[in-house]
Design a protein around this motif. Structure first.
Motif, PDB file in Angstrom:
ATOM      1  N   ARG A 178       0.928  -1.108  -0.119  1.00  0.00           N
ATOM      2  CA  ARG A 178      -0.164   0.158   0.217  1.00  0.00           C
ATOM      3  C   ARG A 178       0.955   1.273  -0.045  1.00  0.00           C
ATOM      4  N   VAL A 179       0.570   2.173  -1.039  1.00  0.00           N
ATOM      5  CA  VAL A 179       1.713   3.378  -1.086  1.00  0.00           C
ATOM      6  C   VAL A 179       0.551   4.528  -0.935  1.00  0.00           C
ATOM      7  N   ALA A 180       1.010   5.368  -0.004  1.00  0.00           N
ATOM      8  CA  ALA A 180       0.582   6.665   0.479  1.00  0.00           C
ATOM      9  C   ALA A 180       1.429   7.831   0.347  1.00  0.00           C
ATOM     10  N   LEU A 181       0.780   8.920   0.300  1.00  0.00           N
ATOM     11  CA  LEU A 181       1.626  10.194   0.001  1.00  0.00           C
ATOM     12  C   LEU A 181       1.375  10.954   1.360  1.00  0.00           C
ATOM     13  N   LEU A 182       2.475  11.290   2.096  1.00  0.00           N
ATOM     14  CA  LEU A 182       2.406  12.221   3.076  1.00  0.00           C
ATOM     15  C   LEU A 182       1.871  13.586   2.786  1.00  0.00           C
ATOM     16  N   ASN A 183       1.127  13.972   3.420  1.00  0.00           N
ATOM     17  CA  ASN A 183       0.439  15.332   3.261  1.00  0.00           C
ATOM     18  C   ASN A 183      -0.050  15.885   4.471  1.00  0.00           C
ATOM     19  N   ASN A 184      -0.629  17.058   4.362  1.00  0.00           N
ATOM     20  CA  ASN A 184      -1.348  17.574   5.641  1.00  0.00           C
ATOM     21  C   ASN A 184      -2.905  17.547   5.791  1.00  0.00           C
ATOM     22  N   GLY A 185      -3.205  16.489   5.142  1.00  0.00           N
ATOM     23  CA  GLY A 185      -4.857  16.166   5.248  1.00  0.00           C
ATOM     24  C   GLY A 185      -5.069  15.080   4.304  1.00  0.00           C
ATOM     25  N   ALA A 186      -6.137  14.355   4.577  1.00  0.00           N
ATOM     26  CA  ALA A 186      -6.567  13.314   3.984  1.00  0.00           C
ATOM     27  C   ALA A 186      -7.315  13.470   2.562  1.00  0.00           C
ATOM     28  N   GLU A 187      -7.830  14.502   2.559  1.00  0.00           N
ATOM     29  CA  GLU A 187      -8.544  14.853   1.234  1.00  0.00           C
ATOM     30  C   GLU A 187      -7.544  14.976   0.005  1.00  0.00           C
ATOM     31  N   TYR A 188      -8.337  14.804  -1.222  1.00  0.00           N
ATOM     32  CA  TYR A 188      -7.288  14.640  -2.148  1.00  0.00           C
ATOM     33  C   TYR A 188      -6.931  15.880  -2.840  1.00  0.00           C
ATOM     34  N   ASP A 189      -7.486  17.063  -2.262  1.00  0.00           N
ATOM     35  CA  ASP A 189      -6.952  18.548  -2.852  1.00  0.00           C
ATOM     36  C   ASP A 189      -6.214  19.133  -1.731  1.00  0.00           C
ATOM     37  N   LYS A 190      -5.593  18.548  -0.729  1.00  0.00           N
ATOM     38  CA  LYS A 190      -4.887  18.951   0.178  1.00  0.00           C
ATOM     39  C   LYS A 190      -3.441  19.373   0.006  1.00  0.00           C
ATOM     40  N   GLY A 191      -2.793  20.338   0.418  1.00  0.00           N
ATOM     41  CA  GLY A 191      -1.349  20.219  -0.061  1.00  0.00           C
ATOM     42  C   GLY A 191      -1.044  21.357  -0.707  1.00  0.00           C
ATOM     43  N   ASP A 192       0.233  21.842  -1.034  1.00  0.00           N
ATOM     44  CA  ASP A 192       0.716  22.680  -2.133  1.00  0.00           C
ATOM     45  C   ASP A 192       0.172  21.948  -3.485  1.00  0.00           C
ATOM     46  N   ASP A 193       0.705  22.603  -4.684  1.00  0.00           N
ATOM     47  CA  ASP A 193       0.617  22.285  -5.904  1.00  0.00           C
ATOM     48  C   ASP A 193       1.427  21.003  -6.164  1.00  0.00           C
ATOM     49  N   LEU A 194       2.687  20.905  -5.490  1.00  0.00           N
ATOM     50  CA  LEU A 194       3.378  19.691  -5.570  1.00  0.00           C
ATOM     51  C   LEU A 194       2.579  18.584  -5.353  1.00  0.00           C
ATOM     52  N   HIS A 195       2.040  18.487  -4.171  1.00  0.00           N
ATOM     53  CA  HIS A 195       1.294  17.239  -3.454  1.00  0.00           C
ATOM     54  C   HIS A 195       0.066  16.943  -4.099  1.00  0.00           C
ATOM     55  N   LYS A 196      -0.501  18.302  -4.616  1.00  0.00           N
ATOM     56  CA  LYS A 196      -1.929  17.952  -5.476  1.00  0.00           C
ATOM     57  C   LYS A 196      -1.457  17.186  -6.897  1.00  0.00           C
ATOM     58  N   ALA A 197      -0.296  17.609  -7.520  1.00  0.00           N
ATOM     59  CA  ALA A 197       0.020  17.068  -8.593  1.00  0.00           C
ATOM     60  C   ALA A 197       0.290  15.595  -8.691  1.00  0.00           C
ATOM     61  N   VAL A 198       1.108  15.333  -7.385  1.00  0.00           N
ATOM     62  CA  VAL A 198       1.589  13.837  -7.240  1.00  0.00           C
ATOM     63  C   VAL A 198       0.304  12.988  -6.745  1.00  0.00           C
ATOM     64  N   TYR A 199      -0.416  13.438  -6.202  1.00  0.00           N
ATOM     65  CA  TYR A 199      -1.608  12.786  -5.649  1.00  0.00           C
ATOM     66  C   TYR A 199      -2.479  12.068  -7.183  1.00  0.00           C
ATOM     67  N   GLN A 200      -2.558  13.125  -8.220  1.00  0.00           N
ATOM     68  CA  GLN A 200      -3.265  12.611  -9.268  1.00  0.00           C
ATOM     69  C   GLN A 200      -2.550  11.667 -10.109  1.00  0.00           C
ATOM     70  N   LEU A 201      -1.018  11.847 -10.160  1.00  0.00           N
ATOM     71  CA  LEU A 201      -0.111  10.891 -10.849  1.00  0.00           C
ATOM     72  C   LEU A 201      -0.177   9.432 -10.119  1.00  0.00           C
ATOM     73  N   LEU A 202      -0.137   9.578  -8.730  1.00  0.00           N
ATOM     74  CA  LEU A 202      -0.068   8.051  -7.827  1.00  0.00           C
ATOM     75  C   LEU A 202      -1.472   7.631  -8.292  1.00  0.00           C
ATOM     76  N   LYS A 203      -2.707   8.262  -8.341  1.00  0.00           N
ATOM     77  CA  LYS A 203      -3.987   8.014  -8.487  1.00  0.00           C
ATOM     78  C   LYS A 203      -4.038   7.169  -9.813  1.00  0.00           C
ATOM     79  N   ASP A 204      -3.501   7.619 -10.881  1.00  0.00           N
ATOM     80  CA  ASP A 204      -3.496   7.207 -12.254  1.00  0.00           C
ATOM     81  C   ASP A 204      -2.394   6.143 -12.483  1.00  0.00           C
ATOM     82  N   SER A 205      -1.537   5.911 -11.533  1.00  0.00           N
ATOM     83  CA  SER A 205      -0.446   4.920 -11.618  1.00  0.00           C
ATOM     84  C   SER A 205      -1.184   3.478 -11.317  1.00  0.00           C
ATOM     85  N   LYS A 206      -0.267   2.484 -11.700  1.00  0.00           N
ATOM     86  CA  LYS A 206      -0.608   0.953 -11.460  1.00  0.00           C
ATOM     87  C   LYS A 206      -0.440   0.726  -9.981  1.00  0.00           C
ATOM     88  N   LEU A 207       0.233   1.603  -9.246  1.00  0.00           N
ATOM     89  CA  LEU A 207       0.444   1.588  -7.751  1.00  0.00           C
ATOM     90  C   LEU A 207      -0.717   1.256  -6.923  1.00  0.00           C
TER      91      LEU A 207
END
Length: 334
Positions: A178-207
């Motif tokens: 299980r892969v998770a992204l360290l962020n300042n909240g559980a919601e998908y739109d939390k964090g700065d631009d970097l973390h929002k972009a990483v969230y979407q890329l990981l969501k669309d990955s095969k991980l």
């Protein structure tokens, strides 16, 4: 899986307890790892005093310099060319050794890994990854990056997550990690631009991406791999280590220095305290791996004793047995 002799280059002069702790660890590990050869780089006279003569599994390569903790990393790598760390890294680069282990200056080791051993083609930036404990089991979790990169881009974090997940599966035997992204909240739109972009890329990955994870959840076992930028990861790692050290100190002081009743309570709670100590025993997880370079590079803590170094040696043997680097090269050179 790899079967031939595995050659591990060890900076025998790095760390507070060198070279004795390193030699003791090698002597313990070699009997369990008959297919491994240990190449120790350092002061020849000191090493010969500690080692048996004519051991076919152990080789000494004499060096005359040591990179100190206070040395500026890149400058030291370039100026101390006959240091135990730099010579060991060059042996790996030249194919005379398969992996590098050091307890020395972290920045210098990262520099040796990146600039001497070199990046895997297709990997944007290598990441530093330790295995950390969790409260619910002895499995632990991987966190990457913890300081190899001061600044990050979204694609860096995705690659780190991919490499860390593969490591967790092959070395730690975690199925579909299980892969998770360290962020300042559980919601998908939390964090700065970097973390929002990483969230979407990981969501669309095969991980097996499970979403964001917050700092207070890291040690609960919610994720097998946690990906973060290097600046945040380094701060989090040091916070966890510092907090654990303070709590252990307070427990010892409270149980041993508060009279007979406290000591009696400590005696009654001995088994429970041993369980806690075992669960949060970071030594058994080995060292931090620099993922994304052409050969395994492992950094063990500078204060490590022989037991911690022994586990790092076993960790490297597992990495080499699973031939992780070849898999990374095949994947990221596409």
């Amino acid at each position: 899986m790899r079967q031939e002799m595995k050659r591990i280059a060890i900076d025998a002069m790095g760390g507070e307890n060198a070279p004795k702790a390193i030699v003791d660890a090698v002597l313990k590990a070699k009997a369990e790892l008959p297919e491994d050869q240990f190449i120790l780089f350092g002061d020849e006279a000191q090493l010969k005093e500690l080692l048996p003569q004519d051991d076919p599994q152990i080789e000494i390569v004499a060096t005359t310099e040591v990179i100190l903790d206070e040395d500026e990393p890149v400058k030291a790598m370039r100026s101390k060319k006959n240091s135990s760390m730099v010579v060991a890294a060059n042996w790996v680069k030249e194919g005379k050794a398969d992996a590098l282990l050091s307890l020395g200056n972290t920045g210098a080791l990262l520099s040796c890994g990146i600039f001497i051993i070199g990046r895997i083609k297709g990997v944007a930036r290598p990441g530093l990854m330790p295995t950390m404990p969790v409260q619910s089991s002895d499995d632990g979790f991987n966190i990457i990056d913890v300081g190899a990169n001061a600044t990050s881009k979204p694609e860096y974090l995705v690659q780190w997550a991919e490499m860390a997940a593969y490591y967790a599966e092959k070395v730690r035997n975690v199925r579909n990690p299980r892969v998770a992204l360290l962020n300042n909240g559980a919601e998908y739109d939390k964090g700065d631009d970097l973390h929002k972009a990483v969230y979407q890329l990981l969501k669309d990955s095969k991980l097996n991406f499970t979403g964001n994870i917050e700092g207070h959840e890291l040690l609960t076992g919610k994720a097998d791999v946690v990906v973060t930028d290097g600046f945040t990861g380094n701060a989090v790692l040091k916070s966890i280590e510092g907090t654990a050290s303070v709590i252990i100190h307070l427990l010892k002081d409270g149980l041993l220095n508060n009279g007979v009743k406290a000591k009696l309570g400590a005696l009654l709670a001995k088994d429970a305290l041993k369980t806690v100590a075992s669960r949060f025993d970071t030594a058994k997880y080995g060292g931090a791996v620099l993922l994304g370079v052409n050969s395994p590079v492992v950094k063990q803590h500078g204060r490590s004793d022989a037991r911690a170094v022994y586990y790092a040696v076993k960790q490297i043997d597992k990495i080499l047995t699973e031939d992780l680097i070849s898999a990374f090269k095949a994947e990221f050179s596409k």
